[in-house]
Motif scaffolding. Structure first.
Motif, PDB file in Angstrom:
ATOM      1  N   UNK A  10     -40.120 -13.310  65.188  1.00  0.00           N
ATOM      2  CA  UNK A  10     -41.467 -13.068  65.861  1.00  0.00           C
ATOM      3  C   UNK A  10     -41.179 -11.573  66.379  1.00  0.00           C
ATOM      4  N   UNK A  11     -42.578 -10.837  66.529  1.00  0.00           N
ATOM      5  CA  UNK A  11     -42.696  -9.609  67.286  1.00  0.00           C
ATOM      6  C   UNK A  11     -43.817  -9.845  68.125  1.00  0.00           C
ATOM      7  N   UNK A  12     -43.826  -8.812  69.111  1.00  0.00           N
ATOM      8  CA  UNK A  12     -44.923  -9.031  70.080  1.00  0.00           C
ATOM      9  C   UNK A  12     -45.003  -7.464  70.869  1.00  0.00           C
ATOM     10  N   UNK A  13     -46.019  -7.267  71.433  1.00  0.00           N
ATOM     11  CA  UNK A  13     -46.424  -5.829  71.795  1.00  0.00           C
ATOM     12  C   UNK A  13     -46.901  -5.869  73.302  1.00  0.00           C
ATOM     13  N   UNK A  14     -46.967  -4.956  74.198  1.00  0.00           N
ATOM     14  CA  UNK A  14     -47.476  -5.109  75.356  1.00  0.00           C
ATOM     15  C   UNK A  14     -48.849  -4.198  75.201  1.00  0.00           C
TER      16      UNK A  14
ATOM     17  N   UNK B  21     -46.637 -12.479  66.705  1.00  0.00           N
ATOM     18  CA  UNK B  21     -46.585 -12.076  65.333  1.00  0.00           C
ATOM     19  C   UNK B  21     -45.440 -12.796  64.500  1.00  0.00           C
ATOM     20  N   UNK B  22     -45.662 -13.702  63.693  1.00  0.00           N
ATOM     21  CA  UNK B  22     -44.649 -14.401  62.917  1.00  0.00           C
ATOM     22  C   UNK B  22     -44.133 -13.515  61.618  1.00  0.00           C
ATOM     23  N   UNK B  23     -43.033 -12.925  61.305  1.00  0.00           N
ATOM     24  CA  UNK B  23     -42.578 -12.380  60.077  1.00  0.00           C
ATOM     25  C   UNK B  23     -41.576 -13.152  59.294  1.00  0.00           C
ATOM     26  N   UNK B  24     -41.192 -12.928  58.309  1.00  0.00           N
ATOM     27  CA  UNK B  24     -40.421 -13.907  57.493  1.00  0.00           C
ATOM     28  C   UNK B  24     -39.732 -12.811  56.374  1.00  0.00           C
ATOM     29  N   UNK B  25     -38.696 -13.356  55.825  1.00  0.00           N
ATOM     30  CA  UNK B  25     -38.084 -12.767  54.556  1.00  0.00           C
ATOM     31  C   UNK B  25     -37.257 -14.005  54.098  1.00  0.00           C
ATOM     32  N   UNK B  26     -37.243 -14.034  52.653  1.00  0.00           N
ATOM     33  CA  UNK B  26     -36.344 -14.865  51.774  1.00  0.00           C
ATOM     34  C   UNK B  26     -35.111 -14.322  51.660  1.00  0.00           C
TER      35      UNK B  26
ATOM     36  N   UNK C 145     -48.405  -1.983  51.134  1.00  0.00           N
ATOM     37  CA  UNK C 145     -49.174  -3.260  51.467  1.00  0.00           C
ATOM     38  C   UNK C 145     -48.449  -3.833  52.689  1.00  0.00           C
ATOM     39  N   UNK C 146     -47.359  -4.044  52.775  1.00  0.00           N
ATOM     40  CA  UNK C 146     -46.712  -4.458  53.826  1.00  0.00           C
ATOM     41  C   UNK C 146     -46.433  -6.064  53.611  1.00  0.00           C
ATOM     42  N   UNK C 147     -46.894  -6.616  54.875  1.00  0.00           N
ATOM     43  CA  UNK C 147     -46.664  -8.317  54.999  1.00  0.00           C
ATOM     44  C   UNK C 147     -47.881  -8.911  54.671  1.00  0.00           C
TER      45      UNK C 147
END
Length: 324
Positions: A51-55, A78-83, A169-171
């Motif tokens: 997960x990521x977060x920001x102020x 924000x949840x991110x992932x990779x295989x 394009x990104x995630x």
């Protein structure tokens, strides 16, 4: 002068011993700078998530004395992932091949295991820094871990504003899409590098490592600040030879110092700015050698690992795309 009649020379001999050096020379590079720099984590599933977060942006915060408190809805993480990706090398050597006397090694199996282990690490480095998309795979398709080129989308910098056909394009929908190259490449300039560093710095990153292929490192040596010192001699001391400066290993910007690190496995058209604190490799299974079932007069081995790239927070880094 003529040879004396009846002389036996080396051309007449049978059974001359071979003159073979008892060594094997291999200059193929084995360094993996990105994997060496990245932190190591443990994955427990084929889909690794973080997960990521920001102020919130800093703003004027003045309140009335005695005022009642008010509330706003908090922004979720924000949840991110990779295989995870399986990479392997296999070797099979007959019993006889290992027994016969050889030059440069005692055991052929040992030589090949060492060689293929180095090749596997290079394959992993290649996957980590390339423009590879992530994929869940399937029964007949291998899973793939997204490479760093695919993960850096927010701070993607183009060399010029006129060459905008390339995309990253990104995630989205749980996968990282592969970037699309522009129709042309443009020579990198110092202002582009400065803008790229600022983009990561504005997001809170510290891209202290600029990782790049050889051709792009040469472009840094052509920057105006570097050319002031190009070709100059530096006397080190009375016992050491003088040094001729012909390259750049450290770039100092208003945001700090950035070490230039060469990477042989990157694409020639890309430059990375990396904050080492926010990049990792997660291993579901570390590199190991397995003995495979013996089915004949040979030994079988497999060197295998399962891993994925983790850009802990992609906005800590930058990417310059479509460099000539």
């Amino acid at each position: 002068m003529a040879q004396v009649s009846g002389t036996t020379d080396s051309y007449d001999l049978v059974g001359i011993a071979e003159d073979v050096e008892n060594a094997i020379y291999n200059i193929s590079p084995t360094e993996t700078p990105f994997m060496t720099m990245a932190d190591r984590k443990t994955a427990t599933a084929t889909l690794h998530q973080w997960q990521t977060d920001s102020l919130a942006s800093a703003a004027a915060n003045r309140q009335i004395e005695g005022d009642d408190a008010s509330f706003s809805t908090a922004t979720p993480t924000v949840m991110l992932s990779n295989y995870t990706q399986i990479s392997r090398k296999t070797v099979v050597v007959s019993r006889t091949a290992d027994k016969v006397k050889k030059y440069g090694r005692a055991k052929e199996l040992a030589r090949l295991v060492t060689k293929y282990g180095k090749e596997l690490k290079r394959d992993m480095e290649y996957a980590l820094v390339q423009n590879q998309a992530s994929s869940a795979g399937g029964g007949g398709t291998a899973r793939s871990s997204a490479g760093l080129e695919s993960m850096i989308a927010g701070n993607r910098i183009l060399v010029t504003t006129t060459n905008t056909t390339g995309t990253t394009p990104g995630y989205a929908a749980g996968v990282w899409a592969a970037p699309t190259d522009g129709t042309a490449t443009v020579t990198i300039t110092e202002p582009v590098v400065v803008n790229a560093i600022q983009a990561a710095w504005d997001d809170g990153g510290n891209p202290s490592v600029i990782m790049l292929p050889y051709g792009q490192k040469k472009q840094f040596a052509a920057f105006s600040g570097a050319t002031k010192y190009a070709g100059t001699y530096v006397s080190q001391n009375k016992t050491a030879e003088a040094a001729l400066i012909g390259g750049v290993d450290l770039y100092i910007s208003d945001a700090g110092s950035h070490k230039l690190v060469l990477n042989r496995h990157m694409r020639s058209r890309t430059i990375f700015g990396i904050d080492p604190e926010y990049v990792s490799v997660a291993f579901l299974d570390g590199i190991k050698m397995e003995d495979l079932a013996k089915t004949g007069d040979a030994e079988k081995k497999m060197i295998i690992t399962e891993f994925c790239l983790v850009a802990d927070n992609p906005d800590a880094h930058f990417k310059v795309q479509d460099c000539a």
